[in-house]
Design an enzyme around this catalytic site. Structure first.
Site: not given
Ligand code: UD1
Length: 407
Positions: A11-12, A106, A111, A294, A386
């Protein structure tokens, strides 16, 4: 339950590769695409921008982005999922500008997307982040970007934006998840020059254009893990097919610590069923190759029936504990102690009415419902849909007593 189950495409990776196809100058055909809601929504979003998208062949998506003119996807669509943020990087690479409403997805914590935007700015873009994220760059140039937090989304988004930028971009402190590597492989297949995906440092040498390609997606790491947990929790002899066991090492290690033996083939996994309840363990979520956030939720359902007290420390998403309230309705004994969830193992869970509040929390309720005595009714299944392809049908084929009902 018993039998074989085949894991669907990742999925991701799919939700990043579909927007990435917008950067191509030709048609992209991607196989092993999971039939899940997030893919359908993204297909719809690309169509709304002017791409021709065909999902009529099961497990395949064909994307012809040549006629895309719009850089503004509708908020109604972007709000439906987190991965809509990849439209920012992809449209920026293709048109030098993008106007994308904030992503949905979610609710598992704050985030933010500040690291994504910081990366775009380093590449020369001007970013206005109001109720729509407006990004403009007369010309993108290579840059050095140091991520303050290890982020899957930011790593991939900056990679997308940099793929056609003039010169070389280096991203430091990158996420190393399998889907990051998969997106880099897909882009390289279209002619990009990306090195280092899967390590802390990724280097992208900008190219003039990306061409059409055919690509087959890897299997889903989180679905594989969900089946491993389901097999362990229900003492079922299930062979999990079409998976990559090396992606599962952190979960396999925890299951072994809990007392399970794992039979690992080249692309299969089998948890040897055992009658005794698992031993309690301590889990701390980490970026890859650590224990995936996850899988924390499905795994916590198994721990509800462990012998002794388990703890879960969620280091990535501070709100990813909401499913525990639902598990408590089923007889689980859980508590919090300074952002650490404490699970006191009980002998049995009992079926009742529960609600999925997010995708992986929904998977946790399925695990719990299969373990529980009596009938469990799960609402909020739109979250589960989803990310899990034909979950009800796959469980039925293994012998589970589960059905989808209209209420
Ligand atoms: C993606 C995955 C999600 C998974 C997560 C962690 C997708 C669509 N989703 O989510 O299923 O749970 O990776 O493996 O691929 N952060 C910041 N600033 C940013 C970006 C992130 O502070 O600009 C923080 C987030 O709040 C979190 C951490 O970094 O604490 C990791 O987030 P991230 O790896 O970016 O997760 P997602 O991309 O939202």
């Amino acid at each position: 339950m018993s039998g074989e189950v085949t894991v669907s495409g990742a999925k991701n990776a799919a939700v990043a590769i579909i927007p990435a196809a917008l950067i191509s100058d030709g048609v992209c055909v991607i196989d092993n695409i999971p039939e899940i809601e997030d893919v359908k929504v993204l297909a719809e979003t690309l169509r709304s921008l002017g791409a021709k998208v065909d999902l009529s062949v099961p497990g395949q998506i064909t994307i012809d982005p040549t006629e895309v003119k719009s850089i503004c996807p509708s908020e109604k669509l972007t709000r439906k999922m987190r991965a809509s943020y990849y439209l920012m990087g992809a449209l920026l690479a293709r048109f030098g500008s993008a106007k994308v409403p904030p992503p949905g997805g979610c609710y598992i914590g704050k985030r933010p997307i500040d690291q994504h935007l910081k990366g775009f700015m380093a590449l020369g873009a001007d970013v206005k982040n109001t109720n729509v994220v407006e990004i403009n760059a007369p010309a993108l140039h290579g840059a050095e970007v140091y991520l303050d937090v290890v982020s899957v989304g930011a790593t991939i988004n900056i990679m997308l934006a940099a793929v056609k930028a003039e010169g070389t971009t280096t991203i430091f402190n990158c996420a190393k998840e399998p889907h990051v590597v998969e997106v880099a492989n897909f882009l390289n297949n279209m002619g990009a020059k990306i090195k280092g995906a899967g390590t802390d440092i990724i280097k992208i040498r900008g190219v003039k254009q990306l061409h059409s390609c055919s690509y087959t997606l890897i299997p889903d790491q989180i679905e594989t893990g969900t089946w491993m947990v389901i097999a362990a929790a229900t003492k079922s002899d299930i062979t999990i097919k079409n998976c990559i066991p090396t992606h599962m090492e952190s979960l396999s290690a925890k299951l072994e610590e809990a007392g399970y033996r794992i039979d690992e083939g080249e692309d299969t996994l089998r948890i040897i069923p055992k009658e005794e309840r698992p031993r309690a363990v301590k889990v701390k979520t980490m970026v890859y190759p650590g224990f995936p956030t996850d899988l924390q939720q499905p795994f916590s359902a198994l721990l509800c029936c462990a012998q002794g007290t388990s703890t879960i420390t969620e280091t990535i998403f501070e709100q990813r504990y909401r499913h525990l309230d639902e598990l408590r309705k089923m007889g689980a004994t859980t508590d919090f102690n300074d952002r650490v969830a404490v699970i006191e193992g009980v002998e049995k869970l009992y079926g009742t009415d529960v609600e999925a509040l997010d995708l992986r929390g929904g998977a946790a309720l399925i695990v719990a419902g299969l373990m529980a005595e009596g009938t469990t009714t799960i609402t909020g299944v739109q979250y589960i849909d989803r990310g899990y392809e034909k979950i009800v049908e796959k469980l039925q084929s293994l012998g589970a007593d589960i059905e989808r009902v209209k209420m």
